[in-house]
Design an enzyme around this catalytic site. Structure first.
Site, short mmCIF file in Angstrom:
data_model
loop_
_atom_site.label_atom_id
_atom_site.label_comp_id
_atom_site.label_asym_id
_atom_site.label_seq_id
_atom_site.Cartn_x
_atom_site.Cartn_y
_atom_site.Cartn_z
N SER A 147 1.25 97.14 -23.02
CA SER A 147 2.66 97.35 -23.33
C SER A 147 2.88 98.85 -23.56
CB SER A 147 3.01 96.59 -24.62
OG SER A 147 4.22 97.05 -25.18
N TYR A 160 1.53 94.31 -33.70
CA TYR A 160 1.74 94.10 -32.25
C TYR A 160 1.27 95.34 -31.49
CZ TYR A 160 4.02 93.34 -27.74
OH TYR A 160 4.25 93.20 -26.39
N1 LIG Z 1 8.78 91.04 -23.26
C1 LIG Z 1 8.43 92.30 -23.50
O1 LIG Z 1 9.24 93.14 -23.93
C2 LIG Z 1 7.02 92.76 -23.21
C3 LIG Z 1 6.78 94.13 -23.02
C4 LIG Z 1 5.48 94.56 -22.80
C5 LIG Z 1 4.45 93.67 -22.75
N2 LIG Z 1 4.71 92.34 -22.91
C6 LIG Z 1 3.57 91.42 -22.88
O2 LIG Z 1 3.68 90.57 -21.76
C7 LIG Z 1 3.03 89.33 -22.02
C8 LIG Z 1 3.96 88.19 -21.68
O3 LIG Z 1 5.08 88.24 -22.55
P1 LIG Z 1 6.53 87.73 -22.17
O4 LIG Z 1 7.47 88.77 -22.61
O5 LIG Z 1 6.59 87.26 -20.78
O6 LIG Z 1 6.67 86.55 -23.24
P2 LIG Z 1 6.92 84.99 -23.12
O7 LIG Z 1 8.04 84.73 -22.18
O8 LIG Z 1 7.03 84.50 -24.52
O9 LIG Z 1 5.56 84.47 -22.43
C9 LIG Z 1 4.33 84.43 -23.11
C10 LIG Z 1 3.77 83.03 -23.03
O10 LIG Z 1 2.49 82.98 -23.70
C11 LIG Z 1 2.47 81.81 -24.49
N3 LIG Z 1 1.50 81.89 -25.59
C12 LIG Z 1 1.67 82.47 -26.81
N4 LIG Z 1 0.59 82.30 -27.56
C13 LIG Z 1 -0.29 81.58 -26.83
C14 LIG Z 1 -1.58 81.07 -27.10
N5 LIG Z 1 -2.17 81.25 -28.29
N6 LIG Z 1 -2.21 80.36 -26.14
C15 LIG Z 1 -1.62 80.14 -24.94
N7 LIG Z 1 -0.39 80.60 -24.64
C16 LIG Z 1 0.28 81.31 -25.56
C17 LIG Z 1 3.90 81.74 -25.01
O11 LIG Z 1 4.20 80.49 -25.61
P3 LIG Z 1 5.40 80.49 -26.74
O12 LIG Z 1 6.65 80.88 -26.04
O13 LIG Z 1 5.44 79.09 -27.24
O14 LIG Z 1 5.00 81.50 -27.78
C18 LIG Z 1 4.69 82.01 -23.73
O15 LIG Z 1 4.87 80.84 -22.96
C19 LIG Z 1 2.64 89.37 -23.50
O16 LIG Z 1 1.27 89.72 -23.61
C20 LIG Z 1 3.51 90.47 -24.07
O17 LIG Z 1 2.96 91.08 -25.20
C21 LIG Z 1 5.97 91.86 -23.12
#
Ligand SMILES: NC(=O)c1ccc[n+]([C@@H]2O[C@H](COP(=O)([O-])OP(=O)(O)OC[C@H]3O[C@@H](n4cnc5c(N)ncnc54)[C@H](OP(=O)(O)O)[C@@H]3O)[C@@H](O)[C@H]2O)c1
Length: 268
Positions: A147, A160
């Site tokens: 990130s 985080y």
């Molecule tokens: N969105 C942003 O601004 C952003 C920016 C930079 C990096 N990222 C990174 O990108 C990645 C994906 O994030 P996203 O934004 O696409 O979020 P998201 O839509 O919430 O997708 C993440 C998925 O991972 C699942 N998850 C969480 N904990 C888990 C566990 N212990 N075991 C298995 N699955 C699990 C979540 O389930 P739940 O929804 O039930 O928690 C969700 O379905 C993450 O690593 C995040 O840190 C995101």
């Protein structure tokens, strides 16, 4: 430079039911990769349906698992199940993650532990496990979701940012150690992206910082990350402004000033 070909390869994606992981699974499927998808047990039906849809639309093999990666043996269980289902894993994408916004000492302890275990420890374990097989196979790819939060202290989401700093540092270093082996580790570092993660983590809907970073669409982020991955990049920050901020400016700015700016920009 020739692009990394994914057709017929087996790709394991965690956190694939939602957001950026889901968008990546579509891109891999469209290029003919077989997919092993994982997400939390609460997403079992949604993920199974998504895997079925991708298999039918793109004529690929898919498997879905609902293993919580924050549990003691979750990553080991998932890796063993994925290997048994698909035979081997050519590409591992560690995408699963959560975010927790607020003052470190005020955010619920258990929620932060869950986050650190998912964002950092599960990724660490899965990366290590996959590398054992990739080294024997003489090749493979790992995509680790880092990130923009990885590159400096991140006020109001300290743990985080720290978990992502771990991911970024680990990925870059392991990738350097693997040079010449046919294996690459790609640290993908997006800016804030409109996914359920932000709301679930209580990130304010409006932050001054968004005026600089933007608040991106997950399909656009995945498309840019996927392109960089296929080009063989091992680090990528979407958007020239974000690249300038996190690769150059934060390295030249005293941390006292960074923290003051962060306080102003990240307070909801
Ligand atoms: N969105 C942003 O601004 C952003 C920016 C930079 C990096 N990222 C990174 O990108 C990645 C994906 O994030 P996203 O934004 O696409 O979020 P998201 O839509 O919430 O997708 C993440 C998925 O991972 C699942 N998850 C969480 N904990 C888990 C566990 N212990 N075991 C298995 N699955 C699990 C979540 O389930 P739940 O929804 O039930 O928690 C969700 O379905 C993450 O690593 C995040 O840190 C995101």
């Amino acid at each position: 430079m020739s692009k990394y070909e994914v057709k017929g390869k087996n790709v394991l994606i965690t956190g694939a039911a939602s957001g950026i992981g889901r968008e990546f699974s579509k891109l891999f499927a469209a290029d003919g990769a077989n997919l092993v998808l994982d997400d939390l047990p609460a997403k079992k039906e949604v993920l199974a349906q998504w895997a079925k849809e991708l298999a039918a639309k793109y004529n690929i093999n898919t498997w879905s698992f609902s293993i919580d990666l924050s549990t003691e043996n979750g990553p080991e269980q998932l890796y063993a199940s994925a290997r048994e289902a698909a035979g081997s894993i050519d590409v591992l994408m560690n995408d699963a993650g959560t975010l927790e916004y607020g003052n470190f000492s005020e955010i619920d302890y258990a929620r932060q532990v869950f986050m650190v275990k998912t964002n950092a420890l599960a990724l660490f374990k899965l990366t290590w496990l996959a590398l054992q097989d990739m080294k024997k196979a003489g090749g493979g790819r790992i995509i680790n979701m880092s990130s923009c939060a990885a590159f400096q202290p991140t006020l109001y989401h300290a743990a985080y940012g720290a978990s992502k700093a771990f991911v970024q540092n680990l990925s870059e270093t392991v990738n350097a150690e693997l040079s010449g082996t046919g294996i690459k580790v790609f640290a993908f570092s997006p800016p804030y992206t409109r996914t359920p993660l932000l709301k679930a983590g209580n990130l304010p809907e409006k932050l001054r910082w968004f005026a600089i970073s933007g608040l991106w669409d997950p399909a656009v982020i995945a498309k840019q990350g996927y392109k960089a991955f296929k080009q063989g990049k091992t680090m990528f920050i979407p958007g020239p402004m974000n690249w300038l901020m996190h690769s150059v400016i934060v390295r030249l700015t005293p941390h006292s000033l960074l923290n003051m700016t962060s306080k102003l920009m990240m307070k909801g």
